[in-house]
Write an enzyme that holds these catalytic residues in place. Structure first.
Site, PDB file in Angstrom:
ATOM      1  N   LYS A  20       0.845  -1.207   0.000  1.00 24.74           N
ATOM      2  CA  LYS A  20       0.000   0.000   0.000  1.00 24.74           C
ATOM      3  C   LYS A  20       0.877   1.253   0.000  1.00 24.74           C
ATOM      4  CE  LYS A  20      -3.442   1.795   2.860  1.00 24.74           C
ATOM      5  NZ  LYS A  20      -3.744   1.690   4.269  1.00 24.74           N
ATOM      6  N   LYS A  57     -21.974 -11.595   2.350  1.00 27.64           N
ATOM      7  CA  LYS A  57     -21.396 -12.211   3.549  1.00 27.64           C
ATOM      8  C   LYS A  57     -21.509 -11.230   4.723  1.00 27.64           C
ATOM      9  CE  LYS A  57     -16.758 -13.315   5.261  1.00 27.64           C
ATOM     10  NZ  LYS A  57     -16.126 -12.455   6.118  1.00 27.64           N
ATOM     11  N   LYS A  91     -18.093  -7.069   9.249  1.00 33.21           N
ATOM     12  CA  LYS A  91     -17.942  -5.708   9.781  1.00 33.21           C
ATOM     13  C   LYS A  91     -17.686  -4.727   8.643  1.00 33.21           C
ATOM     14  CE  LYS A  91     -14.601  -6.557  12.808  1.00 33.21           C
ATOM     15  NZ  LYS A  91     -14.523  -7.954  13.174  1.00 33.21           N
TER      16      LYS A  91
HETATM   17  P1  ADP Z   1     -15.423  -9.572   9.586  1.00 31.66           P
HETATM   18  O1  ADP Z   1     -15.585 -10.011   8.153  1.00 31.66           O
HETATM   19  O2  ADP Z   1     -16.707  -9.134  10.184  1.00 31.66           O
HETATM   20  O3  ADP Z   1     -14.301  -8.562   9.776  1.00 31.66           O
HETATM   21  P2  ADP Z   1     -13.560 -11.385  10.703  1.00 31.66           P
HETATM   22  O4  ADP Z   1     -12.787 -11.416   9.452  1.00 31.66           O
HETATM   23  O5  ADP Z   1     -13.025 -10.660  11.891  1.00 31.66           O
HETATM   24  O6  ADP Z   1     -15.024 -10.847  10.395  1.00 31.66           O
HETATM   25  O7  ADP Z   1     -13.933 -12.883  11.090  1.00 31.66           O
HETATM   26  C1  ADP Z   1     -13.490 -13.579  12.200  1.00 31.66           C
HETATM   27  C2  ADP Z   1     -13.905 -15.022  12.029  1.00 31.66           C
HETATM   28  O8  ADP Z   1     -15.331 -15.142  11.997  1.00 31.66           O
HETATM   29  C3  ADP Z   1     -13.418 -15.614  10.711  1.00 31.66           C
HETATM   30  O9  ADP Z   1     -12.344 -16.431  10.985  1.00 31.66           O
HETATM   31  C4  ADP Z   1     -14.557 -16.464  10.184  1.00 31.66           C
HETATM   32  O10 ADP Z   1     -14.326 -17.825  10.510  1.00 31.66           O
HETATM   33  C5  ADP Z   1     -15.752 -16.027  10.959  1.00 31.66           C
HETATM   34  N1  ADP Z   1     -16.713 -15.316  10.107  1.00 31.66           N
HETATM   35  C6  ADP Z   1     -16.737 -13.984   9.844  1.00 31.66           C
HETATM   36  N2  ADP Z   1     -17.780 -13.663   9.061  1.00 31.66           N
HETATM   37  C7  ADP Z   1     -18.444 -14.810   8.809  1.00 31.66           C
HETATM   38  C8  ADP Z   1     -19.616 -15.146   8.062  1.00 31.66           C
HETATM   39  N3  ADP Z   1     -20.333 -14.216   7.433  1.00 31.66           N
HETATM   40  N4  ADP Z   1     -20.010 -16.439   8.032  1.00 31.66           N
HETATM   41  C9  ADP Z   1     -19.312 -17.385   8.696  1.00 31.66           C
HETATM   42  N5  ADP Z   1     -18.211 -17.142   9.411  1.00 31.66           N
HETATM   43  C10 ADP Z   1     -17.768 -15.874   9.481  1.00 31.66           C
END
Ligand code: ADP
Ligand code: TRP
Length: 331
Positions: free
Chosen positions: A116, A200, A203
């Site tokens: 970046k 999906k 956040k």
């Molecule tokens: P976000 O996309 O909200 O930032 P993270 O990347 O912090 O979420 O996700 C943390 C964990 O939660 C991931 O390792 C994943 O296994 C699970 N996870 C996040 N979003 C989903 C989803 N929509 N469906 C299933 N598992 C999810």
């Protein structure tokens, strides 16, 4: 009881959403039913980006309350705060000296920042502190300190667990067999939980349902789920409906089948379907949510649990440090 040791760390970042719960927390809860599990709140890992002590402490309580309330098997789980274990700072320093700098250069999160910066024509290391750069060494120390066998993590953390294996290997090569090589297990990517807009749940899309939202907030969120414009009379495809896909995560098989038929038959409007979804999630989570609220109103109780966990974790950590000191320093 399987004799493999499970370990994972959770960064103190606040209330997870239903996607995190189904995708990450529930599989951990299941593992804790028949494994000795080390679970800690990784407050030291938060430091490279979070500089507000009060916020870190508060989020630490939230994550701990969440783990307890969500149903981890606390008989099998040692829950503690990462920074409470002095041995973690020691092992990190020791591991620094067997870890090649080149390994850290390859870390995805560091590389992403460098790329970046390069694109923006600024110094490649702009915004990179040493906490971020050496993050994988601290994480290797977390994993190796407690002799972990299995490390359940999200996809984005897989490389870090592989680094922990590499670092254990470097150490063992120089000093003889000392550390077990940990295995990552990666949450399955199938069955991604959809968010309010059908993408999906994440956040980054601002389409989440917080796991322990109060009833009225939960209801408001669910009513905002985006649907197509079919009339109540029309038959609907359950497998394309966020409402159905969320419902089935919380319902029994027979309830899910009944709901499926209501979609297929027609005669049910989306408003009714949303109300059913709200009632299902609200009742499925009500006990856990009440326990979470109770714990958050009693932070001393959370602190006591964390301190009890720290005492147990220290006993194992002590032994690892003694072994390492002997091998590295002859002491
Ligand atoms: P976000 O996309 O909200 O930032 P993270 O990347 O912090 O979420 O996700 C943390 C964990 O939660 C991931 O390792 C994943 O296994 C699970 N996870 C996040 N979003 C989903 C989803 N929509 N469906 C299933 N598992 C999810
Ligand atoms: N780095 C992980 C994250 O950002 C949290 C973490 C810290 C961790 N130490 C760990 C996970 C050890 C597994 C094992 O989510």
């Amino acid at each position: 009881m399987d004799d493999k040791i499970v370990l994972t760390g959770i960064k103190p970042t606040g209330m997870p959403h239903i996607g995190n719960y189904i995708g990450a927390l529930k599989p951990l809860i299941d593992l804790s039913q028949n494994h000795k599990t080390f679970m800690f709140i990784a407050d030291l890992h938060a430091l490279n980006a979070m500089h507000d002590a009060k916020e870190i402490k508060q989020h630490t309580y939230e994550e701990a309350a969440l783990v307890i309330a969500a149903g981890m098997n606390m008989e099998n789980t040692i829950l503690f705060r990462q920074s409470d274990i002095n041995e973690i700072y020691q092992l990190t320093e020791f591991l620094m000296n067997v870890t090649p700098k080149g390994l850290m250069n390859r870390a995805h999160s560091y590389k992403a920042l460098v790329e970046k910066n390069t694109e923006s024509n600024i110094d490649v290391d702009s915004g990179v502190n040493m906490g971020l750069y050496t993050y994988p060494i601290l994480m290797a120390a977390d994993i190796l300190l407690y002799n972990s066998d299995i490390v359940p993590v999200g996809k984005d953390q897989k490389q870090h667990v592989e680094f922990a294996r590499d670092i254990a290997g470097y150490f063992n090569n120089i000093y003889g067999e000392t550390f077990k090589l940990p295995e990552p297990i990666i949450g399955e990517e199938i069955g991604l939980i959809p968010g309010l807009d059908g993408r999906k749940m994440s956040k980054s899309y601002d389409n989440t349902i917080p796991l322990f939202a109060p009833s009225n907030e939960l209801k408001k969120k669910i009513m905002r789920i985006i649907t197509d414009s079919k009339t109540p009379e029309e038959p609907k495809n359950p497998d394309e409906s966020t409402i159905f896909l969320l419902y089935k995560q919380f319902a029994s098989e027979s309830e899910t089948e009944e709901f499926r038929q209501m979609f297929l038959k027609g005669g049910m409007g989306y408003g009714t379907a949303k109300t059913m979804l709200f009632e299902k999630i609200d009742s499925a989570l009500s006990k856990q949510r009440a326990e979470y609220d109770r714990l958050m109103a009693n932070p001393n109780e959370i602190e006591e649990i964390l301190q009890r966990g720290a005492e147990q974790a220290r006993r194992i950590a002590n032994r690892t440090i003694a072994k390492v000191k002997k091998k590295m320093l002859g002491l």
